[in-house]
Scaffold this active site. Structure first.
Site, PDB file in Angstrom:
ATOM      1  N   HIS A 143       0.828  -1.215   0.000  1.00  0.00           N
ATOM      2  CA  HIS A 143       0.000   0.000   0.000  1.00  0.00           C
ATOM      3  C   HIS A 143       0.859   1.261   0.000  1.00  0.00           C
ATOM      4  O   HIS A 143       0.348   2.368   0.122  1.00  0.00           O
ATOM      5  CB  HIS A 143      -0.908  -0.040   1.239  1.00  0.00           C
ATOM      6  N   LYS A 145       3.169   4.378  -1.283  1.00  0.00           N
ATOM      7  CA  LYS A 145       3.235   5.266  -2.447  1.00  0.00           C
ATOM      8  C   LYS A 145       4.528   6.052  -2.331  1.00  0.00           C
ATOM      9  O   LYS A 145       4.633   6.971  -1.509  1.00  0.00           O
ATOM     10  CB  LYS A 145       2.057   6.231  -2.503  1.00  0.00           C
ATOM     11  N   ASP A 150      15.838  11.030  -9.418  1.00  0.00           N
ATOM     12  CA  ASP A 150      17.296  11.240  -9.409  1.00  0.00           C
ATOM     13  C   ASP A 150      17.922  11.056  -8.030  1.00  0.00           C
ATOM     14  O   ASP A 150      19.030  11.530  -7.771  1.00  0.00           O
ATOM     15  CB  ASP A 150      17.643  12.644  -9.935  1.00  0.00           C
ATOM     16  N   HIS A 315      -9.469  11.421   2.375  1.00  0.00           N
ATOM     17  CA  HIS A 315      -8.632  10.234   2.276  1.00  0.00           C
ATOM     18  C   HIS A 315      -7.293  10.404   2.996  1.00  0.00           C
ATOM     19  O   HIS A 315      -6.408   9.563   2.908  1.00  0.00           O
ATOM     20  CB  HIS A 315      -8.395   9.925   0.782  1.00  0.00           C
ATOM     21  N   LYS A 317      -4.303  10.454   5.670  1.00  0.00           N
ATOM     22  CA  LYS A 317      -3.868   9.586   6.771  1.00  0.00           C
ATOM     23  C   LYS A 317      -2.921  10.415   7.623  1.00  0.00           C
ATOM     24  O   LYS A 317      -1.739  10.549   7.301  1.00  0.00           O
ATOM     25  CB  LYS A 317      -3.133   8.353   6.228  1.00  0.00           C
ATOM     26  N   ASP A 322      -0.550  16.795  20.301  1.00  0.00           N
ATOM     27  CA  ASP A 322      -0.170  17.927  21.156  1.00  0.00           C
ATOM     28  C   ASP A 322       0.457  19.092  20.377  1.00  0.00           C
ATOM     29  O   ASP A 322       1.197  19.895  20.956  1.00  0.00           O
ATOM     30  CB  ASP A 322       0.803  17.471  22.253  1.00  0.00           C
TER      31      ASP A 322
END
Length: 397
Positions: A143, A145, A150, A315, A317, A322
């Site tokens: 999952h 990404k 370079d 979507h 995450k 704090d």
């Protein structure tokens, strides 16, 4: 009819045994991974168009190698433009590697795979389901990404490649996600992780080649990357929750935390921590929205706040603790990310950047509706029935 039910029973039993044994052997062979603290320059993107504009531009400017890993690559005009760009760079003589999850990117045609390879792109799928534990491997997906250009510029976050991620899916509307661009020391760790995943899929060992690791400047933002392979993510989330003293903001498209982390959230609220959870109003998969509702009643009763984002699909995450530490990456706050998927998250310890993330989340809250106990009481019998089913299926959603 009897034979039919016996076949169904056999398949169910086989799947259960396959999954349990597959999980057992997986846990035995993996090790906890954690990259060192780094200092980099980090940029936050929360819209797909701005991310794509930046990523495509960096790929166009590449002179040596382009390494790309995505969970999902759609079969649409946006994906086509992305693949054309990769093929153009390969034809210019650059090393271009594209790694896609076999299940997540199942829409990619054989014709397109052939075209990529014929035009010089090194392409392969990762996490192809296989025996002896076919059912477990079917659910154990990459999952992550990761994009590395370079060896100097890296990207990590929640966006995949497709038209829905730039708000062109009328059912989902505007897509809200969080993605990072990394320049500086941290890029070497993204490169190492990509090459690790590439080796895992191709057996090609490239991580010792200095060509992929140019000298990098030190940035100002302290951070570290934490990859997880279907284990140890729970420890990261627990540490953030258990050490929170004032406020905890959690943004996730899928809220299925499981009993242990759920209890940690309740305890945090009981000791006075302000807990805010942002989830989408809309759903992009069957049952995932319903799977969250069994947790909401106790959370609300404990004083936690739950907000449902209605301006498109949420979507992102992200966790902010704090106002001092934030976590942004590929992992959802659900059982699949916690116990099955291979993920990578970035823990950031720079207060000004964390405040930027927090203020961005607070702006998202302007387009979210607070869930109340009264709302929960109004749920229909159909809704409650779907929640029961989703609870049973929650590990695989």
């Amino acid at each position: 009819m009897v034979i039919f039910f016996l076949i169904i029973l056999f398949i169910i039993l086989w799947a259960l045994i396959d999954f349990k044994l597959g999980r057992h052997f997986h846990i035995k062979r993996i090790l906890k991974q954690e990259f060192p603290f780094r200092k980099s320059t980090i940029t936050l993107f929360n819209t797909g168009q701005k991310l794509y504009d930046d990523l495509f531009q960096q790929i166009e400017k590449a002179t040596k190698h382009v390494h790309i890993l995505f969970y999902i690559l759609k079969d649409d005009k946006v994906s086509e433009a992305f693949l054309e760009l990769l093929m153009d760079k390969a034809k210019q003589g650059l090393e271009v590697r594209l790694l896609l999850d076999r299940i997540g990117s199942n829409k990619l045609s054989k014709k397109k795979m052939k075209e990529l390879r014929e035009n010089g792109v090194f392409f392969t799928f990762c996490h192809i389901p296989k025996f002896p534990f076919y059912f477990y491997s079917l659910n154990e997906r990459n999952h992550r990404k990761i994009s590395v250009i370079d060896g100097k510029v890296g990207y990590i976050g929640g966006f995949n490649i497709g038209r829905e991620y730039i708000g062109q899916d009328p059912k989902l509307g505007d897509w809200r996600d969080y993605h990072l661009r990394i320049e500086g020391e941290g890029v070497q760790d993204l490169q190492k992780q990509f090459l690790h995943d590439w080796e895992d899929s191709t057996k090609e060992r490239l991580h010792l080649n200095d060509l992929y690791f140019p000298p990098l400047l030190t940035g100002e933002i302290l951070h570290k990357f934490v990859p997880t392979d279907g284990a140890y993510l729970q420890h990261i989330f627990q540490e953030l929750i258990q050490t929170a003293k004032e406020e905890l903001i959690i943004g996730t498209p899928y809220f299925i935390p499981g009993k242990t982390i759920f209890n940690d959230l309740i305890e945090a609220a009981n000791r006075g921590v302000v807990v805010k959870i942002i989830v989408p109003m809309k759903a992009d998969h069957f049952f995932v929205r319903e799977a969250a509702f069994p947790y909401f009643k106790q959370l609300l009763e404990a004083g936690c706040k739950v907000y449902r984002y209605y301006y498109g699909f949420f979507h992102a995450k992200v966790i902010v603790k704090d106002g001092q530490i934030c976590d942004i990456g590929t992992a959802n706050f659900d059982k699949r990310s916690l116990y099955l998927n291979h993920e990578i998250n970035c823990l950031i310890y720079d207060q000004p950047f964390v405040q930027l993330v927090k203020s961005t989340l607070e702006k998202d809250l302007d387009f979210a509706e607070e869930l109340t106990l009264e709302d929960l009481k109004k749920r229909s019998l159909l809704q409650r029935g779907k929640e029961k089913i989703s609870t049973i299926l929650s590990k695989f959603l």
